[in-house]
Enzyme design. Structure first.
Site, PDB file in Angstrom:
ATOM      1  N   ARG A  70       0.838  -1.201   0.000  1.00 36.79           N
ATOM      2  CA  ARG A  70       0.000   0.000   0.000  1.00 36.79           C
ATOM      3  C   ARG A  70       0.870   1.247   0.000  1.00 36.79           C
ATOM      4  O   ARG A  70       1.981   1.246   0.517  1.00 36.79           O
ATOM      5  CB  ARG A  70      -0.903   0.009   1.246  1.00 36.79           C
ATOM      6  CG  ARG A  70      -2.102  -0.920   1.145  1.00 36.79           C
ATOM      7  CD  ARG A  70      -3.033  -0.774   2.345  1.00 36.79           C
ATOM      8  NE  ARG A  70      -2.394  -1.221   3.562  1.00 36.79           N
ATOM      9  CZ  ARG A  70      -1.835  -0.455   4.467  1.00 36.79           C
ATOM     10  NH1 ARG A  70      -1.844   0.875   4.332  1.00 36.79           N
ATOM     11  NH2 ARG A  70      -1.259  -0.955   5.540  1.00 36.79           N
ATOM     12  N   TYR A 198      -1.702  -3.500  -6.818  1.00 36.85           N
ATOM     13  CA  TYR A 198      -1.414  -4.293  -5.635  1.00 36.85           C
ATOM     14  C   TYR A 198      -2.438  -4.177  -4.517  1.00 36.85           C
ATOM     15  O   TYR A 198      -2.815  -3.073  -4.110  1.00 36.85           O
ATOM     16  CB  TYR A 198      -0.045  -3.907  -5.055  1.00 36.85           C
ATOM     17  CG  TYR A 198       0.478  -4.958  -4.115  1.00 36.85           C
ATOM     18  CD1 TYR A 198       1.194  -6.045  -4.600  1.00 36.85           C
ATOM     19  CD2 TYR A 198       0.194  -4.902  -2.764  1.00 36.85           C
ATOM     20  CE1 TYR A 198       1.632  -7.046  -3.756  1.00 36.85           C
ATOM     21  CE2 TYR A 198       0.630  -5.904  -1.900  1.00 36.85           C
ATOM     22  CZ  TYR A 198       1.349  -6.970  -2.405  1.00 36.85           C
ATOM     23  OH  TYR A 198       1.779  -7.961  -1.568  1.00 36.85           O
ATOM     24  N   LYS A 207      -9.685  -2.187   1.749  1.00 41.95           N
ATOM     25  CA  LYS A 207      -9.395  -1.039   2.605  1.00 41.95           C
ATOM     26  C   LYS A 207     -10.145   0.220   2.151  1.00 41.95           C
ATOM     27  O   LYS A 207     -10.633   0.999   2.961  1.00 41.95           O
ATOM     28  CB  LYS A 207      -7.878  -0.786   2.671  1.00 41.95           C
ATOM     29  CG  LYS A 207      -7.104  -1.958   3.260  1.00 41.95           C
ATOM     30  CD  LYS A 207      -7.581  -2.289   4.634  1.00 41.95           C
ATOM     31  CE  LYS A 207      -7.154  -3.596   5.237  1.00 41.95           C
ATOM     32  NZ  LYS A 207      -5.772  -3.942   5.422  1.00 41.95           N
ATOM     33  N   SER A 249      -1.322  -3.402  10.377  1.00 44.93           N
ATOM     34  CA  SER A 249      -0.982  -4.308   9.277  1.00 44.93           C
ATOM     35  C   SER A 249       0.266  -5.120   9.619  1.00 44.93           C
ATOM     36  O   SER A 249       1.233  -4.588  10.158  1.00 44.93           O
ATOM     37  CB  SER A 249      -0.721  -3.495   8.005  1.00 44.93           C
ATOM     38  OG  SER A 249      -1.879  -2.752   7.694  1.00 44.93           O
ATOM     39  N   GLY A 252      -0.310  -9.567  13.157  1.00 48.88           N
ATOM     40  CA  GLY A 252      -0.794 -10.805  13.761  1.00 48.88           C
ATOM     41  C   GLY A 252      -2.286 -11.078  13.704  1.00 48.88           C
ATOM     42  O   GLY A 252      -2.748 -11.994  14.378  1.00 48.88           O
ATOM     43  N   LYS A 253      -3.080 -10.333  12.923  1.00 49.60           N
ATOM     44  CA  LYS A 253      -4.527 -10.595  12.893  1.00 49.60           C
ATOM     45  C   LYS A 253      -4.836 -11.948  12.272  1.00 49.60           C
ATOM     46  O   LYS A 253      -5.568 -12.754  12.861  1.00 49.60           O
ATOM     47  CB  LYS A 253      -5.269  -9.480  12.123  1.00 49.60           C
ATOM     48  CG  LYS A 253      -5.368  -8.166  12.885  1.00 49.60           C
ATOM     49  CD  LYS A 253      -6.165  -7.124  12.129  1.00 49.60           C
ATOM     50  CE  LYS A 253      -5.601  -6.821  10.770  1.00 49.60           C
ATOM     51  NZ  LYS A 253      -4.210  -6.343  10.760  1.00 49.60           N
ATOM     52  N   THR A 254      -4.295 -12.214  11.083  1.00 47.33           N
ATOM     53  CA  THR A 254      -4.604 -13.469  10.407  1.00 47.33           C
ATOM     54  C   THR A 254      -4.191 -14.646  11.281  1.00 47.33           C
ATOM     55  O   THR A 254      -4.926 -15.632  11.426  1.00 47.33           O
ATOM     56  CB  THR A 254      -3.903 -13.537   9.032  1.00 47.33           C
ATOM     57  OG1 THR A 254      -4.349 -12.436   8.247  1.00 47.33           O
ATOM     58  CG2 THR A 254      -4.199 -14.835   8.318  1.00 47.33           C
ATOM     59  N   ARG A 365       2.036 -12.060  -0.458  1.00 46.26           N
ATOM     60  CA  ARG A 365       0.697 -12.359   0.070  1.00 46.26           C
ATOM     61  C   ARG A 365       0.095 -13.601  -0.578  1.00 46.26           C
ATOM     62  O   ARG A 365       0.430 -13.947  -1.707  1.00 46.26           O
ATOM     63  CB  ARG A 365      -0.239 -11.173  -0.207  1.00 46.26           C
ATOM     64  CG  ARG A 365       0.172  -9.868   0.476  1.00 46.26           C
ATOM     65  CD  ARG A 365      -0.566  -9.665   1.773  1.00 46.26           C
ATOM     66  NE  ARG A 365      -0.010  -8.578   2.570  1.00 46.26           N
ATOM     67  CZ  ARG A 365      -0.564  -8.157   3.708  1.00 46.26           C
ATOM     68  NH1 ARG A 365      -1.676  -8.698   4.150  1.00 46.26           N
ATOM     69  NH2 ARG A 365       0.000  -7.207   4.422  1.00 46.26           N
ATOM     70  N   GLY A 490      -0.059 -19.959  18.637  1.00 42.96           N
ATOM     71  CA  GLY A 490      -1.083 -20.736  19.346  1.00 42.96           C
ATOM     72  C   GLY A 490      -1.127 -20.420  20.841  1.00 42.96           C
ATOM     73  O   GLY A 490      -2.193 -20.428  21.472  1.00 42.96           O
TER      74      GLY A 490
END
Ligand code: GTP
Ligand code: SPV
Ligand code: MN
Length: 587
Positions: A70, A198, A207, A249, A252-254, A365, A490
């Site tokens: 981005r 992209y 977004k 961004s 760690g969200k995914t 990605r 985890g």
């Protein structure tokens, strides 16, 4: 094809007159269409196949080396008044922005096909969903939108019924970074993006629509559009909670959204509802409900392996698009942290040479449909969404920020969200590892003035009776040797467990100036490989350093001038006073 909706037909016609494509193609969203576009792109080199035995239906796209993330410095919010966009956004007047974009779009699709993509952000039948139409000259965008959104005929039907939609116009142009702009016109519900193919620059549902335009709409309509994952957790006792977490961004969200419980916590169940964006609405019973407007993931590849994130590792073994990864001798995709195989060609297709830097681009990605994920739940398609028990903010902080703490109440929680800061990552063009303020992880994505946004957050106090509790986490604390103190991935479930038990008024905590922190004994650490010293560091705060943070936060909030809500400044003063008192007592 055409549409029965005159407003849509007129817009498509006028874009075609301006951009002069050879052909206009209306996307239906079928599997056949996806496959035809893939074949076309394999033919012209936009895509290449990966190992068909070990990675069936997986394709590699190499983007232009100048177009890999981005571009926040080229992203604008175009409101009539600059104050409405706020200092958190780049601003241009709508007239100037239209002038600039009209010149760029003029004839830009000559020799190309113009694709019309009707899409729906959120379940097709949900009252919370919002639709858009993206016009693009990139077939790569079309196939990504197919995996990421509910796209095609179904969405078009809803748009024709509703009569309103967000207009997104995109062209890859000539990929010249000097002729690249991502413009948002919130009052017109429109987006114009030129010169990049992209991710968040080009997949306009993500977004641009689901955060920048949607946040602007949400303020007017009384809801929230946030940069949050949504995860469902069921305890061994059978209690079910949904938690929404906002991390910047590549923080760690995914990974958290699809975490696999460690052995000692194997009785827990975890479901992924979303990994990047949540739309939150107060419901009739006074709860906050969330839907994920997306239906797929555009996730960071590096670092993904069978140990860190087995769900993601497995879900990208089939029917996935890879962008800017390296490849092995066997034509498998390869990336740093894969822990299997070695690179033969780097992300630019050159023979791999460590002297050229990482083999895979740090912001490489994967794109996959959410249904590829083993922890997918069809609740992600439930029109009414899920009730949220806790909201968690977090950032990537080597120092200062403890593993987890709980805000005293909603207003304090809004301050905690506004205080979020994080080291920059490869998800955006620019220097990596510099700490910057990223309130609610929305710095790049809030479509209006942050001061008004904080006021809107504070107002939920009056809109909703049973507000979620608010927490802050940091998985990225380091020791002096630069190693992570917390094992992460985890094991983060142990922190979520404490969070849930706090919501159920079951877990213990220590009250401090910044809120409630777990004592080491309040966390379930059975079987966890961590030293008592590390755990102590993770669960204590340095009041002096925190006081410096609060002072700088105060200056930051004040920099928004009169629009900054008084209540937020009051919360900042309360914490600052409590810290000063703690320091006075200690000395
Ligand atoms: P966006 O898609 O850019 O919004 O990113 P994201 O917030 O979804 O981040 P993601 O989960 O993709 O993680 C980004 C990077 O952080 C990856 O390289 C991960 O391996 C790493 N990471 C994620 N969770 C943890 C954790 O708990 N500890 C550590 N040390 N690293 C983590
Ligand atoms: C992010 O940068 O937060 C992403 C990737 O999720 S992009 O779609 O490029 O915005
Ligand atoms: Mn994101």
């Amino acid at each position: 094809m055409t549409t029965m909706l005159p407003e849509l037909q007129d817009w498509v016609d006028s874009v075609a007159r301006q951009t002069r494509p050879d052909t206009i193609y209306w996307c239906s969203g079928t599997e056949d269409e996806y496959q035809e576009l893939v074949q076309q792109m394999l033919g012209d080199g936009t895509l290449t196949t990966l190992n068909e035995t070990t990675y069936p239906n997986c394709y590699l796209h190499r983007s232009d080396p100048n177009d890999v993330a981005r571009v926040e410095h080229l992203t604008f919010v175009c409101t009539e008044s600059q104050e409405d966009a706020g200092q958190n956004n780049n601003w241009m007047s709508p007239a100037d922005a239209h002038g600039k974009m009209d010149a760029l779009f003029d004839g830009c699709m000559r020799g190309r096909t113009m694709y019309v993509i009707p899409y729906c952000m959120g379940p097709i039948s949900s009252e919370f969903s919002r639709c858009g139409v993206e016009i693009t000259d990139s077939p790569y965008v079309v196939i990504n939108m197919k995996l990421m959104t509910r796209m095609g005929d179904q969405a078009l039907k809803r748009i024709e019924k509703e009569g309103t939609f967000v207009k997104g116009l995109h062209s890859t142009g000539d990929l010249d970074p000097e002729r690249r702009f991502i413009m948002h016109f919130p009052a017109e519900l429109s987006i114009q993006s030129f010169g990049s193919g992209y991710g968040g620059n080009a997949l306009l549902g993500k977004k641009c629509h689901a955060l920048r335009i949607a946040s602007y709409q949400a303020r007017r309509e009384g809801w929230l559009a946030e940069h949050m994952l949504i995860v469902g957790l069921e305890s061994p006792e059978g209690a079910v909670h949904y938690v929404a977490c906002a991390f910047p961004s590549a923080c760690g969200k995914t990974n958290l959204a699809m975490l696999i419980p460690p052995d000692e916590l194997h009785d827990w169940k975890v479901w992924t509802l979303g990994d990047d964006i949540a739309w939150l609405h107060p419901d009739d019973t006074g709860k906050l409900r969330a839907i994920n407007p997306e239906s797929g993931y555009f996730g960071v590849v590096p670092g993904t392996n069978a140990k860190t994130n087995k769900n993601a590792y497995d879900m990208i073994r089939h029917d996935a698009i890879f962008t800017n990864v390296a490849t092995t001798e066997d034509n498998e995709p390869w990336w740093e942290g894969k822990q299997d195989g070695k690179p033969a060609k780097d992300w630019q297709g050159r023979d791999y040479d460590p002297a050229n830097g990482p083999a895979a681009h740090p912001n490489s990605r994967f794109t996959v449909a959410a249904t590829n994920n083993r922890s997918y739940t069809n609740l992600a398609d439930a029109p009414e969404g899920v009730p949220i028990s806790a909201i968690v903010f977090g950032g990537r902080r080597k120092h200062v920020a403890p593993l987890v703490y709980e805000a005293r109440n909603w207003e304090h929680g809004v301050l905690v969200g506004a205080s979020t800061a994080s080291e920059t990552t490869a998800a955006m063009v620019g220097e990596v590892g510099v700490i910057r303020r990223d309130p609610m992880a929305m710095k790049p994505f809030c479509g209006y003035n942050f001061a008004d946004y904080w006021t809107h957050w504070l107002n939920f106090k009056n809109l909703t009776a049973h507000l979620p509790k608010i927490f802050h986490v940091n998985w990225f604390r380091q020791n002096d040797g630069g190693e992570f103190l917390w094992p992460g991935f985890g094991e983060n479930l142990r922190v979520l467990q404490w969070i849930i038990e706090r919501c159920e008024h079951r877990a213990g905590a220590r009250e401090t100036a910044i809120g409630f922190l777990p004592r080491p004994s309040d966390l379930d650490t059975v079987g966890l490989d961590i030293s008592a010293e590390a755990l102590e560091t993770l669960t204590t705060i340095d009041s002096r350093k925190f006081r410096d943070e609060l002072i700088s936060l105060g200056e930051y909030l004040e920099s928004y001038g009169d629009r900054t809500p008084r209540e937020l400044l009051r919360q900042q003063e309360l914490v600052l006073d409590a810290l000063s008192e703690e320091l006075a007592k200690a000395s």
